[in-house]
Design a protein around this motif. Structure first.
Motif, mmCIF file in Angstrom:
data_model
loop_
_atom_site.group_PDB
_atom_site.id
_atom_site.type_symbol
_atom_site.label_atom_id
_atom_site.label_comp_id
_atom_site.label_asym_id
_atom_site.label_seq_id
_atom_site.Cartn_x
_atom_site.Cartn_y
_atom_site.Cartn_z
ATOM 1 N N ASP A 386 29.178 9.938 -12.257
ATOM 2 C CA ASP A 386 29.335 10.214 -13.554
ATOM 3 C C ASP A 386 28.847 9.138 -14.860
ATOM 4 O O ASP A 386 28.994 7.747 -14.457
ATOM 5 C CB ASP A 386 31.006 10.523 -14.233
ATOM 6 N N VAL A 387 28.563 9.108 -15.894
ATOM 7 C CA VAL A 387 28.316 8.751 -17.379
ATOM 8 C C VAL A 387 29.744 7.936 -17.775
ATOM 9 O O VAL A 387 30.866 8.186 -18.159
ATOM 10 C CB VAL A 387 27.688 9.138 -18.292
ATOM 11 N N THR A 389 31.258 6.676 -19.809
ATOM 12 C CA THR A 389 31.245 6.722 -21.014
ATOM 13 C C THR A 389 32.842 6.375 -21.639
ATOM 14 O O THR A 389 33.176 6.140 -23.664
ATOM 15 C CB THR A 389 31.711 7.654 -22.251
ATOM 16 N N THR A 392 37.865 9.269 -24.614
ATOM 17 C CA THR A 392 36.703 9.595 -25.319
ATOM 18 C C THR A 392 37.799 10.951 -26.361
ATOM 19 O O THR A 392 37.407 11.251 -27.180
ATOM 20 C CB THR A 392 35.870 11.224 -24.786
ATOM 21 N N LEU A 414 20.048 7.280 -14.586
ATOM 22 C CA LEU A 414 20.922 7.065 -16.288
ATOM 23 C C LEU A 414 20.226 5.578 -16.181
ATOM 24 O O LEU A 414 20.769 4.649 -16.438
ATOM 25 C CB LEU A 414 22.330 6.519 -15.466
ATOM 26 N N ASP A 416 20.505 5.116 -20.204
ATOM 27 C CA ASP A 416 21.412 4.479 -21.305
ATOM 28 C C ASP A 416 22.517 5.126 -22.008
ATOM 29 O O ASP A 416 22.625 6.552 -21.237
ATOM 30 C CB ASP A 416 19.895 4.301 -22.895
ATOM 31 N N ILE A 417 23.282 4.521 -22.668
ATOM 32 C CA ILE A 417 24.763 6.028 -23.210
ATOM 33 C C ILE A 417 24.919 5.492 -24.023
ATOM 34 O O ILE A 417 24.504 4.245 -25.388
ATOM 35 C CB ILE A 417 26.257 4.895 -22.277
ATOM 36 N N LYS A 418 25.087 6.521 -24.902
ATOM 37 C CA LYS A 418 25.321 6.673 -26.361
ATOM 38 C C LYS A 418 27.194 6.936 -26.373
ATOM 39 O O LYS A 418 27.449 8.426 -26.048
ATOM 40 C CB LYS A 418 24.780 7.679 -27.069
ATOM 41 N N LYS A 419 28.047 6.412 -26.839
ATOM 42 C CA LYS A 419 29.492 6.530 -26.911
ATOM 43 C C LYS A 419 30.142 5.890 -27.989
ATOM 44 O O LYS A 419 29.772 5.442 -28.982
ATOM 45 C CB LYS A 419 29.640 6.016 -26.129
ATOM 46 N N ILE A 439 29.507 12.285 -26.707
ATOM 47 C CA ILE A 439 28.998 11.372 -26.114
ATOM 48 C C ILE A 439 27.575 12.305 -25.728
ATOM 49 O O ILE A 439 26.844 12.570 -25.744
ATOM 50 C CB ILE A 439 29.787 11.609 -24.716
ATOM 51 N N ALA A 441 23.677 11.037 -23.495
ATOM 52 C CA ALA A 441 23.150 9.877 -21.834
ATOM 53 C C ALA A 441 21.784 10.329 -21.559
ATOM 54 O O ALA A 441 21.414 11.172 -22.395
ATOM 55 C CB ALA A 441 24.224 9.437 -20.674
ATOM 56 N N HIS A 442 20.856 9.249 -21.760
ATOM 57 C CA HIS A 442 19.704 9.086 -21.623
ATOM 58 C C HIS A 442 19.549 9.461 -19.754
ATOM 59 O O HIS A 442 19.687 8.099 -19.649
ATOM 60 C CB HIS A 442 18.673 7.660 -22.113
#
Length: 642
Positions: A386-387, A389, A392, A414, A416-419, A439, A441-442
């Motif tokens: 899991d990412v 993050t 949330t 995985l 990169d992550i955007k949170k 959220i 993720a790349h």
């Protein structure tokens, strides 16, 4: 028919912005502008399409990349007479070939990738500050107000002897607990923050800023009249399925960027919350998507779901576990029907209403292992990552991580992550239109070599270090074997093991190397100097292992109770699962405990005979109960066979 715009799309979808700017920004920027502003009108008109190509090329005349002579000389009347792209001048065609070659070069070094997102938008009909779980500006996060909040929740659900609610409607359930001034403040915050006409445009802006290529939207209503048209404006198509309960107007949606993905298949189902299948409240949507314009056209199965509420409730947790088990079964059958092999990854996005994904994963794995039903489970159950993050969802009463992006390892990486960030303030707020943060993720598709390296490293971690993060599945064991089989003759020698360890950069100690060589070649190998001197002799059966021997060595290692680190994460998960089954906490599982838990969480019927078979298979010492060591041994070996 449409070569230049096709190339523009290939470049923009497959190549990084840096590479584009370095090689072909002057060309691509104009082609993109042409494609986005003109292609809609010419969607079904090839005659017009050819005109768009040439008019786009005429616009390139100010670019240093093209000479004005390449495109000049065509009047509007002449455009109307053009019917095929063969009218392009030799100079333009030559430059087109050069551009295509550059695109091909860039695609060779850039792996296909995409951004996946998850967002619980807080449905319009549920976004009400007068609900007991909000009441912003009427309550605070003080201990005194938390006590008042519990009193309000109790009054909100209070019933008479006939089962009828006693305090229906605002503000009946807060009377005597909130002051009139507090009630008025709650209503003011609702109109300024919670009202749908205030939140809706902010939600759309959040989706736009998330910039996902594929997106899960849950607790979504207002689909036909609002979200579907807005998503289409962003270049996204979507599928939405409403929850089955008549009073619930929301559901789950999968949205994908049409320039990135095409839809190959989709399916949805309602979760059955009891063994009879009479209780249904939640839904899951699955889509098989294929990447456009990417080498190999890789596919991904994307799932959007929203599980049963109340993370703190054990009863609701049982329902969530049953829902997850159903999802694993449905995901496997969907993948099989659409010929998705082990290397087609899955991404599950959603609001799981659970604060521990590890617990859900470990208990569900134990469920399938005990029932010997691993063949019908999707590999995501064992290969799920899991990412990270962080939290949330932020309200006055709860600050937790309940939204997840899970993906298949090792078939996605995985990167990169955007949170989101709300500075831990209660939301919705003026800035954040939902009680959940979006959220994203790349992800990148790895090469076959990268997959093999990952599998080989995990094989070595298990045997050489006693660290089993999770069992290697058969296809992954095969990839690990092939990584060490340097010459591809289906035999691995000690020499090849050493070479493989060197490339993996994990052979930092002789102890690690010796444990691995001993597990594969036996105790005599490290003791016998003569064998060490000829350890590349693949004709000597003492000095090579086949795939079957390789598999057996892994199996022996993970079933050796003394061979593992006390902090092994996979074994820790199994201990957590055992504790969930152990209702009375006495350290052993009885027939009654197994029956109670399995009946509550199993997606298939469970009877006394099935429980007796499970105990018979797992109960090694024959005392009629299942001890922790028996439970772990059975599931570790069962997971490896899966």
């Amino acid at each position: 028919i449409f070569p230049l715009l096709y190339l523009a799309q290939r470049v923009t979808e497959s190549i990084t912005a840096t590479m584009i700017s370095r090689h072909c920004t002057p060309i691509i920027s104009r082609l993109i502008a042409a494609s986005t502003t003109k292609r809609t009108a010419a969607k079904h008109n090839n005659y017009s399409r050819h005109r768009i190509v040439l008019s786009s090329l005429r616009g390139l005349s100010s670019s240093s990349t093209f000479n004005s002579d390449d495109c000049d000389g065509y009047s509007d009347e002449e455009f109307d007479e053009i019917s095929t792209p063969t009218t392009l001048s030799p100079s333009i065609l030559s430059r087109l070939e050069t551009l295509e070659a550059r695109v091909h070069d860039m695609e060779r070094v850039q792996r296909p990738s995409f951004i996946a997102g998850q967002y619980n938008i807080l449905a319009s009909y549920l976004g009400n500050n007068t609900e007991p779980w909000f009441l912003y500006d009427g309550l605070t996060d003080s201990e005194e107000d938390k006590e008042r909040a519990r009193a309000i929740a109790k009054k909100h659900t209070e019933r008479d002897e006939n089962g009828n609610f006693l305090n229906i409607g605002w503000p009946n359930y807060v009377q005597g607990i909130l002051t009139q001034e507090e009630i008025e403040r709650v209503e003011r915050v609702h109109s300024e923050v919670f009202a749908w006409d205030v939140r809706a445009p902010k939600i759309i802006e959040n989706i736009r800023q998330l910039d996902a290529d594929v997106l899960s939207l849950v607790e979504l209503d207002q689909y036909d009249e609002f979200f579907e048209p807005e998503l289409r404006k962003m270049g996204m198509e979507s599928i939405w399925i409403k929850r089955p309960r008549e009073s619930s107007h929301d559901g789950c949606a999968i949205c994908w960027r049409t320039t990135k993905f095409s839809l190959e298949a989709h399916e949805s189902f309602y979760y059955e919350d009891d063994i009879e299948g009479s209780k249904k409240d939640r839904v899951a949507v699955m889509a098989l998507l294929k990447m456009r314009f990417a080498p190999g056209s890789p596919r991904v199965i994307f799932v959007s779901t929203h599980l049963a509420r109340n993370p703190e409730s054990r009863e609701q947790e049982s329902i969530r576990l049953r829902q997850v088990a159903q999802l694993i079964l449905k995901l496997k059958s969907f993948a099989d029907r659409n010929n998705c092999g082990h290397n087609v990854p899955a991404v599950v996005a959603g609001d799981l209403n659970a604060e521990s994904l590890d617990e859900i994963r470990s208990i569900t794995s134990a469920l399938f292992g005990l029932q010997k039903n691993t063949d019908s489970a999707h590999p995501l159950l064992w290969g799920c990552m899991d990412v990270p993050t962080k939290r949330t969802s932020f309200t006055l009463m709860r600050q937790s991580r309940i939204d997840y992006l899970m993906f298949s390892e090792p078939y996605l990486r995985l990167t990169d992550i955007k949170k989101g960030d709300c500075n831990q303030e209660a939301i919705p707020s003026l800035e954040h239109p939902s009680d959940h943060l979006p959220i994203a993720a790349h992800f990148q598709y790895p090469t076959e070599l990268q997959v093999a390296r990952d599998c080989a490293r995990r094989f070595c971690d298990c045997i050489g270090h006693g660290a089993l993060r999770r069992p290697l599945l058969p296809d992954e064991l095969r990839a690990a074997f092939d990584y060490f089989d340097r010459n591809g003759n289906e035999k691995i020698t000690p020499c090849e093991i050493r070479e493989g360890l060197h490339t993996l950069a994990i052979a930092k100690s002789n102890a690690t190397k010796n444990r691995l060589l001993t597990a594969l070649f036996g105790e005599e190998y490290n003791k016998n100097t003569n064998l060490n001197e000829v350890d590349c002799d693949e004709n000597n059966p003492v000095l090579y292992v086949t795939f079957e021997t390789f598999q057996q060595a892994f199996h022996d290692s993970i079933t050796n109770e003394n061979g593992h680190n006390a902090n092994d994460p996979y074994l820790a998960d199994l201990v957590n699962a055992f504790e969930y089954f152990d209702l009375d906490g006495n350290g052993s599982l009885s027939h009654e405990e197994l029956y109670t838990v399995l009946r509550a969480i199993s997606p298939t019927a469970v009877d006394d005979e099935a429980i007796a078979e499970i105990i018979k298979a797992v109960d090694v010492d024959g005392d009629g109960n299942v001890q922790l060591d028996e439970f772990v041994a059975a599931l570790v070996s069962g997971g490896e066979r899966a």
